[in-house]
Design an enzyme around this catalytic site. Structure first.
Site, PDB file in Angstrom:
ATOM      1  N   CYS A  28      36.014   2.625  85.449  1.00 33.02           N
ATOM      2  CA  CYS A  28      36.988   3.642  85.849  1.00 33.02           C
ATOM      3  C   CYS A  28      38.345   3.390  85.180  1.00 33.02           C
ATOM      4  O   CYS A  28      38.616   2.291  84.707  1.00 33.02           O
ATOM      5  CB  CYS A  28      37.204   3.616  87.350  1.00 33.02           C
ATOM      6  SG  CYS A  28      35.700   3.687  88.285  1.00 33.02           S
ATOM      7  N   ARG A  49      36.348   4.341  77.923  1.00 32.25           N
ATOM      8  CA  ARG A  49      35.656   3.487  78.886  1.00 32.25           C
ATOM      9  C   ARG A  49      34.492   4.203  79.559  1.00 32.25           C
ATOM     10  O   ARG A  49      33.688   3.580  80.233  1.00 32.25           O
ATOM     11  CB  ARG A  49      36.624   3.053  80.000  1.00 32.25           C
ATOM     12  CG  ARG A  49      37.627   2.067  79.507  1.00 32.25           C
ATOM     13  CD  ARG A  49      38.707   1.839  80.541  1.00 32.25           C
ATOM     14  NE  ARG A  49      39.654   0.908  80.000  1.00 32.25           N
ATOM     15  CZ  ARG A  49      39.656  -0.393  80.257  1.00 32.25           C
ATOM     16  NH1 ARG A  49      38.783  -0.906  81.067  1.00 32.25           N
ATOM     17  NH2 ARG A  49      40.545  -1.180  79.702  1.00 32.25           N
ATOM     18  N   TRP A  98      33.648   6.256  87.139  1.00 30.12           N
ATOM     19  CA  TRP A  98      32.282   5.991  86.667  1.00 30.12           C
ATOM     20  C   TRP A  98      31.504   5.627  87.926  1.00 30.12           C
ATOM     21  O   TRP A  98      31.771   4.595  88.547  1.00 30.12           O
ATOM     22  CB  TRP A  98      32.325   4.833  85.658  1.00 30.12           C
ATOM     23  CG  TRP A  98      30.995   4.350  85.186  1.00 30.12           C
ATOM     24  CD1 TRP A  98      30.136   3.529  85.848  1.00 30.12           C
ATOM     25  CD2 TRP A  98      30.360   4.644  83.936  1.00 30.12           C
ATOM     26  NE1 TRP A  98      29.021   3.296  85.088  1.00 30.12           N
ATOM     27  CE2 TRP A  98      29.129   3.963  83.912  1.00 30.12           C
ATOM     28  CE3 TRP A  98      30.718   5.421  82.825  1.00 30.12           C
ATOM     29  CZ2 TRP A  98      28.246   4.031  82.829  1.00 30.12           C
ATOM     30  CZ3 TRP A  98      29.851   5.476  81.751  1.00 30.12           C
ATOM     31  CH2 TRP A  98      28.635   4.791  81.758  1.00 30.12           C
ATOM     32  N   ASN A 120      39.812   1.315  91.399  1.00 32.29           N
ATOM     33  CA  ASN A 120      38.782   0.776  90.493  1.00 32.29           C
ATOM     34  C   ASN A 120      38.193  -0.449  91.146  1.00 32.29           C
ATOM     35  O   ASN A 120      38.923  -1.242  91.743  1.00 32.29           O
ATOM     36  CB  ASN A 120      39.388   0.294  89.172  1.00 32.29           C
ATOM     37  CG  ASN A 120      39.781   1.441  88.287  1.00 32.29           C
ATOM     38  OD1 ASN A 120      39.545   2.585  88.621  1.00 32.29           O
ATOM     39  ND2 ASN A 120      40.400   1.126  87.170  1.00 32.29           N
ATOM     40  N   GLY A 121      36.897  -0.665  90.951  1.00 35.98           N
ATOM     41  CA  GLY A 121      36.264  -1.874  91.493  1.00 35.98           C
ATOM     42  C   GLY A 121      35.336  -1.524  92.640  1.00 35.98           C
ATOM     43  O   GLY A 121      34.927  -0.364  92.785  1.00 35.98           O
ATOM     44  N   GLU A 161      14.995 -10.629  71.354  1.00 32.79           N
ATOM     45  CA  GLU A 161      16.295  -9.964  71.461  1.00 32.79           C
ATOM     46  C   GLU A 161      17.311 -10.611  70.510  1.00 32.79           C
ATOM     47  O   GLU A 161      18.111  -9.913  69.879  1.00 32.79           O
ATOM     48  CB  GLU A 161      16.776 -10.011  72.926  1.00 32.79           C
ATOM     49  CG  GLU A 161      18.163  -9.444  73.208  1.00 32.79           C
ATOM     50  CD  GLU A 161      18.356  -7.994  72.807  1.00 32.79           C
ATOM     51  OE1 GLU A 161      17.385  -7.294  72.505  1.00 32.79           O
ATOM     52  OE2 GLU A 161      19.535  -7.575  72.770  1.00 32.79           O
ATOM     53  N   LYS A 180      19.226  -8.607  67.593  1.00 33.29           N
ATOM     54  CA  LYS A 180      20.691  -8.577  67.450  1.00 33.29           C
ATOM     55  C   LYS A 180      21.073  -8.944  66.022  1.00 33.29           C
ATOM     56  O   LYS A 180      21.907  -8.302  65.407  1.00 33.29           O
ATOM     57  CB  LYS A 180      21.387  -9.570  68.393  1.00 33.29           C
ATOM     58  CG  LYS A 180      21.551  -9.243  69.837  1.00 33.29           C
ATOM     59  CD  LYS A 180      22.406  -8.071  70.175  1.00 33.29           C
ATOM     60  CE  LYS A 180      21.706  -6.762  70.003  1.00 33.29           C
ATOM     61  NZ  LYS A 180      20.960  -6.139  71.022  1.00 33.29           N
ATOM     62  N   GLU A 229      20.017  -6.165  63.487  1.00 30.37           N
ATOM     63  CA  GLU A 229      20.833  -4.954  63.660  1.00 30.37           C
ATOM     64  C   GLU A 229      22.197  -5.125  62.995  1.00 30.37           C
ATOM     65  O   GLU A 229      22.715  -4.218  62.369  1.00 30.37           O
ATOM     66  CB  GLU A 229      21.075  -4.674  65.147  1.00 30.37           C
ATOM     67  CG  GLU A 229      19.912  -4.058  65.892  1.00 30.37           C
ATOM     68  CD  GLU A 229      20.202  -3.861  67.376  1.00 30.37           C
ATOM     69  OE1 GLU A 229      19.895  -2.783  67.885  1.00 30.37           O
ATOM     70  OE2 GLU A 229      20.722  -4.794  68.031  1.00 30.37           O
ATOM     71  N   HIS A 235      -0.107 -20.132  64.077  1.00 29.40           N
ATOM     72  CA  HIS A 235      -1.193 -19.201  63.761  1.00 29.40           C
ATOM     73  C   HIS A 235      -0.822 -18.256  62.621  1.00 29.40           C
ATOM     74  O   HIS A 235      -1.318 -17.128  62.572  1.00 29.40           O
ATOM     75  CB  HIS A 235      -1.571 -18.403  65.014  1.00 29.40           C
ATOM     76  CG  HIS A 235      -2.086 -19.274  66.125  1.00 29.40           C
ATOM     77  ND1 HIS A 235      -3.261 -19.991  66.023  1.00 29.40           N
ATOM     78  CD2 HIS A 235      -1.565 -19.594  67.334  1.00 29.40           C
ATOM     79  CE1 HIS A 235      -3.451 -20.686  67.133  1.00 29.40           C
ATOM     80  NE2 HIS A 235      -2.424 -20.479  67.935  1.00 29.40           N
ATOM     81  N   LYS A 253      23.327   4.773  68.894  1.00 32.86           N
ATOM     82  CA  LYS A 253      23.407   4.174  70.236  1.00 32.86           C
ATOM     83  C   LYS A 253      22.374   4.803  71.164  1.00 32.86           C
ATOM     84  O   LYS A 253      21.764   4.139  71.985  1.00 32.86           O
ATOM     85  CB  LYS A 253      24.827   4.401  70.779  1.00 32.86           C
ATOM     86  CG  LYS A 253      25.085   3.792  72.136  1.00 32.86           C
ATOM     87  CD  LYS A 253      25.369   2.323  72.021  1.00 32.86           C
ATOM     88  CE  LYS A 253      25.382   1.616  73.347  1.00 32.86           C
ATOM     89  NZ  LYS A 253      25.006   0.212  73.234  1.00 32.86           N
TER      90      LYS A 253
END
Ligand code: G6P
Length: 598
Positions: free
Chosen positions: A2, A27, A75, A99-100, A474, A478, A481, A497, A593
């Protein structure tokens, strides 16, 4: 997440607030609102969606002359993104933006309901204004605000205005950013980030945690830890793009650093009195589950793979994992009493959405684990759990992955608890996780220095076992990418193997060697590679003399804590290699994205 702005002064307040909020748009938000208090009048406007919708709503409103204004972009975390849940939240004569997350909002709400207060929204925020007005019945506004703040637990940046004291903005800050700014014309500003303040004021105070106080045209009073503090202003940096990245070189770097806060938010309200709580799941009978299918793409698929180990080991539910683009065309069988969980940061990935449609048509019960409320996937699934990562700007996913992993782990514990299993050790580790992903300057600097040795070669193998195998996948994703270098993830027991044929000094192996899970097994696999002269970068809490390079993580008590710390190391390694290669970290070539085409 937020965004907050506030203003005390004579300028036209609506445009000032909306322009301020625009600076925080990056944001992410799903609704917005503003309120102006001038003379006797408290005016407010709210709208779902973009700021233009808010601007249209208050097209005919203008407010010049001395007054107060507050504005917010929301948000959604508690309650859907609709107008009722948008901020400001109103009492009888006051309103608040926040916020929070107020962790104890349920108990406060119950207490106030017993006193006859009724609530409109599903948010935690509304209790703040209700509590304030409850105390303001018998106290001055400032005293009531002080009393109210002392009862709040959790993370908050709060601005409150009230007709009971028309000259003041009341504020409070704990574990969520809040800045006060002033300029030579004696105007005062508030914001949750630097960007809205640039061009308006030169001097700022970054409020510390456990601060609260009030501001008027002539006065700024701040209490920190309940002690009166003399306001000391510092100079505000005037570069906007730097401000949006909070001083980091790239959004991705900022997002890596945000992970600790994000993971705290993931856990908020989800562990209470030593119990795991998922309001979203309370009406589900998960004890009788026969099977779970996890389905996703890209990084979210890696979160699926890693959490599958937890669903089987901890919750003891048979679990399989599907790549969404494969699932679509395989005519999969759906077993009765099984659960189909899709995982998606954006909630819009075409393959995942289609897989969800198919599973639903075939009669599966469907859950979405998603970062974006109201996204297509959230709307379609029977039930959704939000991952609360906030907007992620870097194309390569970091904090979204971390929040997915923590959420899925917590769900596996919830099911385990429903089935009567002891989850004590996991729960302790879960709660400790936000501390594990704090980036220490020494770690970052060590990785930065090491990265110069890993800029060439004929390939990278990332290896690990168990949950560290998907983490290796992952880590490899990363790196490829961001650096465009060839990298693969492998289960370390599989190297012999086939892939070991590639081993030589120009094959870089990144080995994930957790102390608390199959250490000796991974070590033998690593030794096999060393015997073939592969260059080894080991990540472990333990010393390992044979490796060429070692990144030491902190000793942890649980393998899942090692998982999260190693995740951080892999993200920083990919970041630093990519920076050295001069690549665009936030927008790597050929990638998007959100992939909304098949
Ligand atoms: C794209 C992104 C990846 C992401 C994947 C799945 O390929 O570049 O970072 O992991 O989509 O996206 P989702 O939003 O469904 O998690």
């Amino acid at each position: 997440m937020c965004g907050i702005v506030g203003y005390i002064g004579k300028k036209e307040k609506k445009s000032l607030i909306i322009n301020g909020l625009k600076e925080l748009e990056y944001r992410g938000y799903d609704s917005a609102g503003l309120a102006v208090l001038k003379d006797e009048e408290l005016s407010f406007f709210k709208a779902v969606g973009k700021l233009n919708n808010l601007a249209n709503k208050c097209e005919n409103f203008e407010s010049n002359g001395l007054g107060l204004a507050i504005g917010h972009t929301r948000w959604a975390t508690h309650g859907k993104p609709n107008e009722i849940n948008a901020h400001p939240h109103l009492g009888q004569y006051s309103c608040v933006i926040h916020n929070g997350i107020i962790e104890n909002y349920k108990e406060l709400k119950e207490k106030l309901e017993k006193e006859g207060v009724s609530f409109l929204s599903q948010t935690d925020t509304e209790v703040i204004v209700a509590l304030f007005e409850h105390y303001a019945k018998n106290l001055e506004a400032w005293q009531a605000f002080e009393k109210c703040v002392h009862e709040l637990r959790g993370a908050f940046a709060i601005l409150l205005i009230s007709k009971k004291d028309k000259e003041k903005i009341f504020f409070a800050k704990n574990a969520a950013p809040l800045i006060v700014g002033k300029n030579a014309q004696n105007e005062l500003f508030f914001s949750s980030g630097d960007a809205p303040l640039i061009g308006h004021c030169e001097d700022v105070i970054y409020l510390e945690d456990l601060s609260f106080g009030y501001a008027s045209k002539d006065e700024l009073t701040i209490y920190e830890n309940n002690k009166l503090k003399t306001p000391v202003f510092t100079k505000l940096p005037q570069d906007k793009s730097y401000a949006q990245k909070d001083g980091f070189r790239f959004f991705m770097e900022k997002e890596i650093y945000e992970q600790s806060r994000v993971l705290s938010e993931v856990l908020m309200g989800r562990v209470e009195g030593g119990e795991i709580v998922f309001d979203e799941l309370k009406d589900e009978n998960l004890k009788e589950l026969s099977e779970i299918t996890l389905c996703a793409c890209g990084t979210s698929y890696h979160a699926a793979l890693a959490s599958a180990y937890l669903f089987e080991r901890v919750a003891k539910v048979k679990t399989k994992v599907e790549i969404a683009s494969e699932f679509r065309y395989k005519d999969a069988l759906i077993t009765p009493n099984s659960l189909f969980i899709v995982i998606s940061q954006s909630g819009e990935t075409a393959d995942t959405l289609e897989a969800l449609k198919i599973a639903k048509q075939k009669g599966a019960k469907t859950f979405a684990i998603c970062n974006v409320d109201n996204s297509s996937i959230v709307r379609l699934a029977h039930l959704s759990i939000l991952t609360r990562a906030g907007i992620e700007k870097g194309v390569a996913s970091t904090k979204a992955f971390a929040s997915q992993m923590l959420t899925l782990w917590a769900i596996s514990l919830y099911i385990a608890k429903e089935k009567g299993f002891d989850i004590h050790e996991h729960l302790q580790a879960l709660l400790h996780t936000p501390n594990v992903v704090v980036v220490s300057p020494t770690l970052h600097e060590r990785i930065r220095r090491l990265s110069k040795r890993y800029l060439d070669g004929h390939g990278f193998f990332f290896i690990g076992r168990d949950v560290f195998y998907p983490l290796a996948l992952e880590g490899a994703l990363k790196l490829k990418e961001l650096s465009y270098l060839h990298a693969e993830g492998y289960a370390s027991g599989e190297m012999k193997h086939g892939p070991i044929a590639l081993a030589d000094s120009k094959l870089y192996t990144i080995a994930l060697m957790p102390q608390h899970l199959l250490y000796e097994k991974v070590k033998s696999n690593v030794e096999e590679l060393i015997a073939r002269d592969s260059t080894l970068l080991c990540i472990s809490a333990l010393d390992f003399d044979l490796s060429d390079d070692l990144i030491k993580i902190n000793p942890q008590k649980h393998y899942m804590n090692e998982f999260f710390e190693m995740m951080l190391v892999l993200q920083l390694l990919a970041l630093e290699i990519s920076i050295r290669l001069g690549n665009d970290v936030d927008m790597p070539r050929n990638l998007a994205k959100s992939v909304t085409v098949e």
